[in-house]
Design an enzyme around this catalytic site. Structure first.
Site, mmCIF file in Angstrom:
data_model
loop_
_atom_site.group_PDB
_atom_site.id
_atom_site.type_symbol
_atom_site.label_atom_id
_atom_site.label_comp_id
_atom_site.label_asym_id
_atom_site.label_seq_id
_atom_site.Cartn_x
_atom_site.Cartn_y
_atom_site.Cartn_z
ATOM 1 N N SER A 6 -46.757 17.729 -10.273
ATOM 2 C CA SER A 6 -45.741 18.258 -11.186
ATOM 3 C C SER A 6 -45.061 17.102 -11.912
ATOM 4 C CB SER A 6 -44.683 19.052 -10.412
ATOM 5 O OG SER A 6 -43.567 19.280 -11.255
ATOM 6 N N HIS A 29 -49.390 19.648 -13.281
ATOM 7 C CA HIS A 29 -48.673 20.924 -13.105
ATOM 8 C C HIS A 29 -47.440 20.900 -14.010
ATOM 9 C CE1 HIS A 29 -47.418 24.447 -10.658
ATOM 10 N NE2 HIS A 29 -46.197 23.949 -10.725
ATOM 11 N N ASP A 31 -44.110 22.630 -15.114
ATOM 12 C CA ASP A 31 -43.078 23.575 -14.686
ATOM 13 C C ASP A 31 -42.190 23.938 -15.878
ATOM 14 O OD1 ASP A 31 -43.440 24.012 -11.832
ATOM 15 O OD2 ASP A 31 -43.020 21.862 -11.615
ATOM 16 N N MET A 33 -39.355 26.077 -17.497
ATOM 17 C CA MET A 33 -38.182 26.843 -17.032
ATOM 18 C C MET A 33 -37.278 27.163 -18.218
ATOM 19 S SD MET A 33 -37.154 24.513 -13.762
ATOM 20 C CE MET A 33 -38.359 24.044 -12.509
ATOM 21 N N HIS A 62 -47.129 26.534 -15.119
ATOM 22 C CA HIS A 62 -46.377 27.452 -14.249
ATOM 23 C C HIS A 62 -45.151 27.932 -15.019
ATOM 24 C CE1 HIS A 62 -43.830 27.744 -10.263
ATOM 25 N NE2 HIS A 62 -44.045 28.924 -10.812
ATOM 26 N N MET A 64 -41.914 29.711 -15.367
ATOM 27 C CA MET A 64 -40.749 30.287 -14.683
ATOM 28 C C MET A 64 -39.799 30.760 -15.768
ATOM 29 S SD MET A 64 -40.459 27.477 -11.671
ATOM 30 C CE MET A 64 -41.468 26.324 -12.591
ATOM 31 N N MET A 132 -44.874 30.305 -3.738
ATOM 32 C CA MET A 132 -43.760 29.350 -3.785
ATOM 33 C C MET A 132 -43.312 29.028 -2.363
ATOM 34 S SD MET A 132 -43.355 28.654 -6.959
ATOM 35 C CE MET A 132 -42.045 27.480 -6.634
ATOM 36 N N ASP A 170 -46.536 25.638 -3.774
ATOM 37 C CA ASP A 170 -45.695 24.831 -4.668
ATOM 38 C C ASP A 170 -44.313 24.634 -4.069
ATOM 39 O OD1 ASP A 170 -44.455 23.640 -6.811
ATOM 40 O OD2 ASP A 170 -44.753 25.308 -8.208
#
Ligand code: DX5
Ligand code: ZN
Length: 209
Positions: A6, A29, A31, A33, A62, A64, A132, A170
């Site tokens: 990540s 990865h 992330d 958000m 990913h 979110m 998660m 993760d």
């Protein structure tokens, strides 16, 4: 074991050097958000759109975010190999189907408090299940080992029905917690702070592999 690094806490002013320093990772990865689905805001299309010019590594995105369906085309454009959405987000099934229609591998993720049965309608469709092992939103949290029960559940169903998904976990992975992950059915571990804070990042990646 495959490793997804990540880059949540990477130095985005020196992204090329940061990515060179983790080039032995199997996936980068990402992330993403939005400040709604999780309390934090990270980065989106505008920041990631040139990533493919500096790396050929596989991109594991990913999301979110509350409304993934609205942003899948953007994350397809950046060159994502996998796009994962949360089952707790809006229209997750439509989002998964849209990812598949773009020829991209689709993942579905669940938060620690979500029951694994909620993913049953997705199991025959998806390429990846992302369990998660921390509450999503921040790096550097403690590994929730009880979430490994979900891994067991998804690994057994995969075996029983011949499903094709990979299982990824993760959050909170480091040289100690990884010992609880071997031989459980996990195919990919995501690690952020453990790798990025290591003096020797290649060695950190190797130790997880
Ligand atoms: C949490 C993110 C994780 C996180 C992992 O919301 O999905 O990918 O960055 O970070 P570490 O490895 O520090 O727990
Ligand atoms: Zn993540």
């Amino acid at each position: 074991m495959k490793v997804a690094t990540s880059i949540l806490t990477a130095d985005f002013n020196n992204l090329k050097a940061e990515i060179d320093s983790i080039k032995t990772t199997d996936f980068i990865h990402l992330d993403v958000m939005d400040g709604h689905f999780v309390p934090n805001i990270s980065f989106g299309y505008a920041v990631l759109k040139n990533l493919r010019k500096i790396t050929n590594l596989k991109l594991d995105t990913h999301l979110m975010i509350d409304n993934p369906l609205d942003y899948i085309d953007d994350f397809a454009k950046i060159g994502s190999d996998y796009i994962t959405v949360h089952v707790e987000a809006n229209k997750p099934l439509e989002a998964v189907k849209h990812i598949i229609s773009k020829g991209i591998k689709a993942g579905i993720s669940l938060k620690p408090k979500t029951k694994p049965e909620v993913l049953l309608p997705y199991l025959s469709l998806v390429d990846l299940i992302l369990v998660m092992t921390v509450e999503p939103g921040f790096g550097g949290q403690k590994f929730m080992k009880e979430q490994m029960e979900k891994v067991k559940y998804f690994a057994e169903l995969r075996e029983k029905h011949n499903y094709n998904y990979l299982i990824e976990i993760d959050g909170g992975i480091n040289e100690k917690t990884i010992s609880q992950v071997h031989n459980t059915g996990v195919d990919i571990v995501v690690a952020g702070s453990y790798i990025l804070n290591a003096k020797d990042r290649f060695q950190a990646i190797e130790s997880l592999k």
